[in-house]
Scaffold this motif. Structure first.
Motif, PDB file in Angstrom:
ATOM      1  N   ASP A  93      11.963   3.952  -9.856  1.00 23.02           N
ATOM      2  CA  ASP A  93      12.066   2.953 -10.922  1.00 23.02           C
ATOM      3  C   ASP A  93      10.724   2.274 -11.195  1.00 23.02           C
ATOM      4  O   ASP A  93      10.433   1.905 -12.335  1.00 23.02           O
ATOM      5  N   PHE A  94       9.912   2.130 -10.150  1.00 20.95           N
ATOM      6  CA  PHE A  94       8.611   1.486 -10.285  1.00 20.95           C
ATOM      7  C   PHE A  94       7.576   2.434 -10.908  1.00 20.95           C
ATOM      8  O   PHE A  94       6.510   1.992 -11.315  1.00 20.95           O
ATOM      9  N   ARG A  95       7.909   3.700 -10.975  1.00 19.06           N
ATOM     10  CA  ARG A  95       7.061   4.752 -11.554  1.00 19.06           C
ATOM     11  C   ARG A  95       5.723   4.868 -10.835  1.00 19.06           C
ATOM     12  O   ARG A  95       4.726   5.345 -11.403  1.00 19.06           O
ATOM     13  N   TYR A  96       5.703   4.481  -9.558  1.00 23.88           N
ATOM     14  CA  TYR A  96       4.458   4.562  -8.805  1.00 23.88           C
ATOM     15  C   TYR A  96       4.769   4.378  -7.324  1.00 23.88           C
ATOM     16  O   TYR A  96       5.801   3.811  -6.955  1.00 23.88           O
ATOM     17  N   ARG A  97       3.874   4.896  -6.490  1.00 25.94           N
ATOM     18  CA  ARG A  97       3.928   4.630  -5.051  1.00 25.94           C
ATOM     19  C   ARG A  97       2.484   4.533  -4.568  1.00 25.94           C
ATOM     20  O   ARG A  97       1.647   5.340  -4.954  1.00 25.94           O
ATOM     21  N   PHE A  98       2.195   3.555  -3.749  1.00 23.63           N
ATOM     22  CA  PHE A  98       0.809   3.312  -3.345  1.00 23.63           C
ATOM     23  C   PHE A  98       0.324   4.398  -2.392  1.00 23.63           C
ATOM     24  O   PHE A  98       0.770   4.489  -1.251  1.00 23.63           O
ATOM     25  N   SER A  99      -0.624   5.216  -2.883  1.00 23.77           N
ATOM     26  CA  SER A  99      -1.175   6.297  -2.074  1.00 23.77           C
ATOM     27  C   SER A  99      -2.557   5.949  -1.549  1.00 23.77           C
ATOM     28  O   SER A  99      -3.156   6.706  -0.806  1.00 23.77           O
ATOM     29  N   TRP A 100      -3.107   4.809  -1.951  1.00 22.24           N
ATOM     30  CA  TRP A 100      -4.365   4.315  -1.396  1.00 22.24           C
ATOM     31  C   TRP A 100      -4.323   2.796  -1.411  1.00 22.24           C
ATOM     32  O   TRP A 100      -3.299   2.204  -1.753  1.00 22.24           O
ATOM     33  N   ALA A 101      -5.392   2.153  -1.006  1.00 19.71           N
ATOM     34  CA  ALA A 101      -5.424   0.711  -0.786  1.00 19.71           C
ATOM     35  C   ALA A 101      -4.789  -0.050  -1.939  1.00 19.71           C
ATOM     36  O   ALA A 101      -5.297  -0.027  -3.066  1.00 19.71           O
ATOM     37  N   PRO A 102      -3.668  -0.754  -1.701  1.00 17.18           N
ATOM     38  CA  PRO A 102      -2.942  -1.434  -2.788  1.00 17.18           C
ATOM     39  C   PRO A 102      -3.795  -2.435  -3.548  1.00 17.18           C
ATOM     40  O   PRO A 102      -3.718  -2.511  -4.782  1.00 17.18           O
ATOM     41  N   ARG A 103      -4.619  -3.182  -2.838  1.00 22.24           N
ATOM     42  CA  ARG A 103      -5.448  -4.157  -3.533  1.00 22.24           C
ATOM     43  C   ARG A 103      -6.457  -3.453  -4.448  1.00 22.24           C
ATOM     44  O   ARG A 103      -6.783  -3.941  -5.529  1.00 22.24           O
ATOM     45  N   GLY A 104      -6.938  -2.291  -4.015  1.00 18.75           N
ATOM     46  CA  GLY A 104      -7.861  -1.529  -4.843  1.00 18.75           C
ATOM     47  C   GLY A 104      -7.221  -1.055  -6.140  1.00 18.75           C
ATOM     48  O   GLY A 104      -7.879  -0.998  -7.183  1.00 18.75           O
TER      49      GLY A 104
END
Length: 384
Positions: free
Chosen positions: A171-182
């Motif tokens: 639903d979010f159409r994304y998943r964090f694959s590297w540093a989230p803050r970046g």
């Protein structure tokens, strides 16, 4: 430029994070390798994860410890955050060693280029996925187009997009694959591109999202960073009039709508707010054991000469991670390993480089990727 300091065949790989993937094993196959982590245990854990125990020497990283082992002609690989590359470059230059990293050339890193050339050392940058593989494919497209049309005056459109997204859309159409803050910081970084024949600056990336089709599938894309310097990097002839030129990020269709609350908060956030938002988003959208990532890259060049001859070509990559390794990690670390081995073999001249623009080296680098399971598909006129 000084003569190249002969490589010793010894590689110091600094960093054990998400992007340190199977490419490290390829370096171990071709060179004596030391893996530097925050602690020896962290380095050993990384080697165990990659089934490389016994094939690289684990070390606890400190600048002093690394400097004590770095010999002239060794190759230093930085997998640390980009902001730490200049300090490692200084360390490499002080030890007459070569440096390889996958990140963009920062002004601080670029400032070391002249000294590296004078010393006979290599600063090889932008050798990962994006930047990295995209540079190789762009060079191939420009070469192929020029073989057909020459450097005759022409109207030209260029677009290069890449993104790491969930293999199974959520639903979010994304998943964090590297540093989230970046990820969030990148969205706040102004982007420059050419649109309708003139330079344009986009202050907020999410305000410039458009639809983009790759192999019949609809995605969303937006410009990323400053595209304009890459006109020279890719060697586009001065006779080509650019109608559009953009390098950017690719997301799943529906991403912009799903992220509207994020954009609203991001627009008002200070530094602490960005950090807090990143932490909250990771907690709200965790990665489960069975989740897989999907990397899609599309690099396209199309032109029409003033006397009416058209040419168009596009390279695409579509890769999904597996239980052993994410696609993102593999597509960053394998091209990085290829660059490391090129330097270790003495095939890269001294000075600062963004991947390679050597017409003989580009096909060799792409062949290395194909040999290790990273293949691009060409669509267009007459092959590339």
């Amino acid at each position: 430029m000084a003569d190249l300091i002969p490589p010793t065949g010894r590689v110091h790989w600094v960093g054990t994070g998400r992007s340190t993937g199977s490419g490290l094993g390829l370096v171990c196959d071709g060179a004596s390798t030391v893996l530097w982590g925050r602690t020896v245990d962290r380095a050993e854990s990384c080697l165990r994860r990659l089934d490389l125990l016994g094939r690289a020497e684990p070390r606890a990283f400190t600048p002093a410890a690394l400097a004590g082992e770095l010999a002239p002609g060794d190759v230093l690989v930085s997998m640390l955050p980009a902001g730490e590359h200049p300090a490692l470059a200084e360390l490499a230059l002080a030890g007459s060693a070569h440096l390889v990293c996958s990140s963009y050339v920062s002004p601080a890193l670029a400032a070391h280029g002249k000294r590296a050339a004078e010393l006979g050392t290599v600063l090889l940058t932008e050798t990962g996925l994006d930047p990295g593989i995209d540079h190789l494919l762009a060079h191939q497209l420009v070469r192929a187009a020029r073989q057909v049309t020459g450097d005759r005056p022409a109207s030209v459109r260029f677009g290069s997009y890449c993104g790491s997204n969930p293999a199974v859309p959520n639903d979010f159409r994304y998943r964090f694959s590297w540093a989230p803050r970046g990820v969030l910081t990148a969205l706040l970084t102004p982007a420059r591109l050419i649109e309708d024949g003139v330079p344009r600056t986009v202050d907020r990336a999410w305000e410039a999202v458009t639809s983009h089709t790759v192999a019949g599938e609809t995605f969303e894309v937006y410009p990323n960073r400053d595209s304009l310097p890459f006109i020279a990097t890719y060697g586009l002839p001065a006779t080509w009039r650019l109608e559009s030129f953009v390098r950017g990020t690719l997301r799943l269709d529906g991403w912009h709508e799903a992220w509207k609350p994020v954009f609203a908060e991001l627009a008002e956030a200070d530094e602490a707010g960005v950090t807090a938002l990143a932490e909250r988003l990771v907690a709200q959208h965790p990665t489960a054991e069975g989740d897989r990532d999907r990397v899609v890259m599309a690099v396209r060049l199309e032109l029409r000469t003033d006397d009416g001859q058209p040419w168009a070509g596009e390279w695409t990559i579509d890769a999904v991670g597996d239980a052993r390794e994410s696609a993102t990690s593999r597509l960053v670390s394998v091209p990085l390993a290829g660059g490391v081995l090129e330097v270790a073999a003495g095939r890269v001249p001294p000075g600062l480089h963004q991947a390679t623009d050597d017409p003989e080296a580009v096909p060799r680098w792409l062949a290395f990727l194909a040999e290790h399971g990273i293949t691009a598909t060409f669509h267009g006129d007459g092959g590339a």
